[in-house]
Write a protein that holds these residues in place. Structure first.
Motif, PDB file in Angstrom:
ATOM      1  N   ALA A  89      11.040  -3.446  28.684  1.00 38.04           N
ATOM      2  CA  ALA A  89       9.884  -3.100  28.479  1.00 38.04           C
ATOM      3  C   ALA A  89       9.405  -1.959  28.160  1.00 38.04           C
ATOM      4  CB  ALA A  89       8.796  -3.867  28.828  1.00 38.04           C
ATOM      5  N   VAL A  94       5.308   0.020  28.885  1.00 42.45           N
ATOM      6  CA  VAL A  94       3.678  -0.125  29.143  1.00 42.45           C
ATOM      7  C   VAL A  94       3.592   1.136  29.016  1.00 42.45           C
ATOM      8  CG1 VAL A  94       5.383  -2.010  31.375  1.00 42.45           C
ATOM      9  CG2 VAL A  94       5.197   0.460  31.716  1.00 42.45           C
ATOM     10  N   ASN A 139       2.275  -3.718  29.356  1.00 37.95           N
ATOM     11  CA  ASN A 139       3.488  -4.081  28.044  1.00 37.95           C
ATOM     12  C   ASN A 139       2.736  -3.724  26.909  1.00 37.95           C
ATOM     13  OD1 ASN A 139       5.348  -5.261  26.392  1.00 37.95           O
ATOM     14  ND2 ASN A 139       5.989  -6.699  27.673  1.00 37.95           N
TER      15      ASN A 139
END
Length: 342
Positions: free
Chosen positions: A251, A253, A298
């Motif tokens: 992810a 972030v 995120n």
């Protein structure tokens, strides 16, 4: 081992932990998932990214179970996320703060402003993996510094963020940051000695039994309760971030933190990777002591999917940070706290 299961054939490597000094016991004020915290110790030589403060607590005396050696921070593929346990957030974050005088811990929070700025920072022009001072955005207002004593320059020791909850009074940080709530204050949006939204007294520290009993680095996260300030919860004033559980390792972030030797938050955006089964890793330069507990938000979902901590208590170098992986363990802790929080 805590609530995570691991293959019995997995090789283990000892994690070099800090040398613990004998210190005065702190009053036990924090409940855990089952049982209560043990005595609090302070350690000026604590490893990782908790600032060297008399209030910065270290892991329990038991040696923390270790993960395999850290891998490259490059992201890896991971399974698709499952539904997280949290509710939709209530209300929007506060707008960027305006200049205000230094506020003491008991000062009244500012009136909740109507959001007018973007809810998240505009990072389109920023290169991934670069660190700079965080702009005063509504998202940054949900991130703050933890103080020992007076809200003043040099007194903050870790970072925390507001976690969305029905009661609006919960914070997320690293478990190694503190084991006692005594004298600890949270100041969201703190900058240059100023508490633009007010300050909230921490009243309880909640961790898992895996952390409190074994110092499990894969459970290095804590949920803090705060008392109302003039009848208002911290989330009422600045908003809160939803918990993201079981989200992919790869992810992208936004990583926030308050360096212990600085008076403004820093921000870096990059893609995370898998350090081990239950550890995220990210390459973001210049995240020193004091940034422990800083949230990993995120970019795609807006959920908080980590907090600086875990392996090496967040990282032995300033340019690589770690977080325990957020799955059913942290979701269960949050649900337990929500069920009992005052």
């Amino acid at each position: 081992m805590g609530q995570h299961s691991r293959p019995t054939s997995r090789r283990r490597r000892s994690l070099l932990g800090p040398t613990l000094f004998t210190a005065l016991s702190a009053v036990v004020v924090a409940a855990v998932v089952t049982g209560t915290h043990g005595l609090s110790l302070s350690d000026a030589t604590a490893a990782g990214k908790a600032a060297r403060s008399s209030r910065a607590a270290v892991a329990p005396a038991a040696t923390a179970p270790a993960s395999e050696a850290p891998a490259s921070p490059a992201p890896v593929d991971a399974p698709a996320p499952t539904d997280g346990p949290s509710d939709a957030p209530t209300g929007g974050p506060a707008e960027a703060p305006t200049d205000s005088p230094t506020a003491d811990p008991g000062s009244a929070p500012a009136a909740t402003p109507t959001p007018s700025a973007p809810a998240t920072p505009d990072t389109r022009g920023a290169a991934l993996g670069t660190t700079a001072t965080a702009a005063a955005t509504p998202e940054a207002a949900t991130v703050g510094a933890l103080f020992s004593g007076t809200v003043a320059a040099g007194n903050h020791f870790c970072t925390a963020s507001v976690l969305h909850s029905p009661g609006g009074n919960l914070l997320l940080t690293a478990a190694h940051c503190l084991s006692s709530a005594g004298g600890v204050t949270f100041v969201p949006g703190y900058r240059d000695g100023s508490a633009p939204y007010g300050s909230w007294q921490v009243t309880a520290v909640h961790t898992t039994t895996g952390w409190s009993q074994k110092g499990d680095q894969d459970e290095d996260f804590a949920i803090l309760e705060t008392a109302p300030n003039n009848g208002r919860s911290v989330e009422d004033v600045v908003g809160g971030n939803r918990l993201g559980a079981d989200e992919p390792f790869g992810a992208t972030v936004r990583l926030y933190g308050y360096p212990g030797d600085a008076e403004e938050p820093i921000l870096c955006t990059n893609t995370t990777g898998r350090q081990s089964t239950y550890q995220r890793v990210i390459a973001c330069p210049a995240y020193p002591a004091g940034t422990s507990g800083g949230p990993w938000i995120n970019v795609a979902t807006g959920d908080v999917v980590g907090a600086i901590g875990g392996y090496q208590q967040g990282g032995d170098t300033d340019d690589v940070s770690y977080s325990a992986y957020f799955d059913h363990t942290v979701a269960g802790l949050v649900a337990q706290v929500e069920g009992t929080a005052s």
